[in-house]
Design a protein around this motif. Structure first.
Motif, PDB file in Angstrom:
ATOM      1  N   ARG A  21       0.526  -1.195  -0.139  1.00 21.59           N
ATOM      2  CA  ARG A  21       0.380  -0.197  -0.118  1.00 21.59           C
ATOM      3  C   ARG A  21       0.951   1.621  -0.016  1.00 21.59           C
ATOM      4  NH1 ARG A  21      -4.460  -2.111   3.940  1.00 21.59           N
ATOM      5  NH2 ARG A  21      -6.539  -2.451   2.133  1.00 21.59           N
ATOM      6  N   ILE A  51      -4.728  -5.150  -4.980  1.00 19.72           N
ATOM      7  CA  ILE A  51      -3.016  -4.730  -4.886  1.00 19.72           C
ATOM      8  C   ILE A  51      -2.879  -5.275  -6.700  1.00 19.72           C
ATOM      9  CG2 ILE A  51      -1.336  -4.484  -2.964  1.00 19.72           C
ATOM     10  CD1 ILE A  51      -1.368  -2.022  -3.206  1.00 19.72           C
ATOM     11  N   GLU A  72      -5.480  -0.603  -5.617  1.00 22.78           N
ATOM     12  CA  GLU A  72      -6.098  -1.373  -4.726  1.00 22.78           C
ATOM     13  C   GLU A  72      -7.761  -1.699  -6.496  1.00 22.78           C
ATOM     14  OE1 GLU A  72      -6.365  -2.589  -1.116  1.00 22.78           O
ATOM     15  OE2 GLU A  72      -5.775  -0.481  -1.215  1.00 22.78           O
TER      16      GLU A  72
END
Length: 165
Positions: A48, A136, A146
């Motif tokens: 992320r 993702i 995502e």
């Protein structure tokens, strides 16, 4: 640049006050399940951190990264060495059904022109229910994003899933 190394920038993770206090005490052995969940959390938070990074074929840093490079770098943060390409990564770990997915699992796709040959990879980040499984990946058009695995587009090109932990 297919074999470039991941950027050396580590994802900043701060311990909670409770974890800091227990860090000084002798460490108790965590259950294998807890260790796997912790590794999955590290891998997901690292992936992320790349959100918004542009796509670059063979890329493995914040200037540009491809789908397998994203997985390579994210797993490296948890001291897990994945193969470099999505096709090679699709043999890593244990096969799991799309109905058994959980955060940290790997998902693999094939463009129609490749006729079932793995050409794209992603990492499950959240399972929100029977209609929404987020993963993702590094998209050629949008960079690291995502997406919902169960959207018609991704469901149609899904090939298989693997559990690396």
């Amino acid at each position: 640049m297919l074999f470039a190394s991941c950027s050396s920038q580590r994802v900043a993770r701060t311990a909670t006050p409770q974890k800091q206090a227990t860090a000084k005490a002798p460490r108790e052995a965590a259950s294998p399940k807890a260790e796997k969940a912790e590794k999955a959390e590290v891998v997901i938070s690292t992936a992320r951190a790349y959100l918004g990074t542009p796509y670059r074929y063979g890329g493995t840093d914040r200037k540009g990264i491809d789908c397998s490079g994203l997985l390579l770098c994210s797993f490296r943060e948890a001291d897990i060495k994945l193969p470099r390409t999505s096709a090679e990564q699709s043999s890593y770990g244990k096969a799991v059904s799309i109905y058994e997915l959980r955060p940290g699992d790997l998902v693999f796709f094939s463009a129609k022109k490749w006729k079932g040959k793995v050409s794209h990879a992603g990492l499950v980040t959240e399972v929100r229910g029977k209609d929404e499984i987020l993963f993702i990946h590094s998209s050629t058009s949008k960079g690291v994003v995502e997406s919902n695995l169960l959207s018609p587009y991704y469901r149609n090109i899904f090939v298989k899933a693997r559990r690396p932990f």
